[in-house]
Motif scaffolding. Structure first.
Motif: not given
Length: 265
Positions: A214-217, A239-242, A68-74, A181-187
């Motif tokens: 995680s900063g794809t854009t 942090e992941d985006t940086v 379970a990796r809920p996304i904020a405001n989802d 598992a280490y990536q954003h769940p909707t990358i």
């Protein structure tokens, strides 16, 4: 507000978009490109368990499954958040600039794509619903979800910022990413964001992503020589985006001058 990170035209804010976006000047952004929360709680434990059960990976009552990796405001608040974002996008966009908003698939029981399309059209002319063909079979049972939509609105007052010629289709075929598992769940794939950046902006212009993940854009904008602002409420993805930006090597393309093509560390 003090940025979380700022360097070479890339700015990241660790904050709620509602606390940052109002300070952005009117008519200052060339392209809004974002993947907001859809409001479906797609990454909570219950829905993961239901998916695994439907696919036959586990038997009912046998075990707990998924990470379970809920996304904020989802949750339900996502709809109000997205509707607010559409209005703010119109304000900050230059005339002729576009808002490109990922919007999930076209299935039921909640016709989100239709509702969001109408909300976008309330504040700026609705230009197109682009189909992202992800390839393969996605989640679901009847009509498995093999595509998602990207809604495009255009701020009136000037010719559309369009650099896609007369051969750009409203179907984009880019393979999906199955997140680890280490990536954003909707990358999203970098190539998908590059597509919209190329056809709606030019080198040196400003791209805004109010829901950066995680900063794809930002990675795509960086590769194509654009400036970018990203806003993300969860610090781990900032942090992941940086880290992703630090690993980005700019390609030699017609969009990017030779002196920009270097490892950014």
């Amino acid at each position: 507000m003090q940025p979380y990170f700022e360097r070479d035209g890339i700015t990241i804010y660790h904050a709620d978009a509602r606390d940052v976006l109002p300070s952005q000047a009117d008519c200052s952004v060339d392209l809004v490109l974002t993947d907001p929360p859809y409001g479906h709680n797609n990454n909570n434990g219950d829905l993961i368990a239901m998916r695994e059960l439907a696919l036959g990976h586990v038997k009912r009552g046998e075990s707990t499954v998924g990470d379970a990796r809920p996304i904020a405001n989802d949750g339900p608040e996502a709809n109000d958040l997205v509707r607010w974002m559409f209005a703010e996008s119109k304000r900050v966009l230059v005339k002729g600039g576009c808002c490109c908003c990922c919007c999930g698939g076209g299935g039921g029981p909640d016709p989100q794509f239709a509702r969001w399309s109408l909300w976008l059209d309330e504040v700026m002319p609705f230009k197109q619903m682009v189909i992202w063909d992800k390839g393969g079979l996605g989640m679901g049972w009847h009509y498995r979800r093999s595509y998602e939509t990207v809604l495009v609105g255009e701020k009136p007052g000037a010719a559309c910022k369009w650099y896609g010629g007369a051969t750009t289709s409203n179907v984009v075929r880019v393979p999906k990413i199955i997140p680890q598992a280490y990536q954003h769940p909707t990358i999203k794939p970098v190539a998908l964001m590059e597509h919209f950046i190329r056809i709606h902006s030019q080198v040196g212009e400003l791209v805004l992503d109010p829901f950066m993940g995680s900063g794809t854009t930002l990675v795509a904008a960086r590769k194509l020589g654009r400036r970018a602002i990203g806003i993300e409420i969860e610090e781990r993805w900032c942090e992941d985006t940086v880290l992703r930006l630090a690993q980005t090597v700019l390609p030699m393309t017609h969009d990017v001058e030779e002196h920009q093509c270097q490892l950014w560390i």
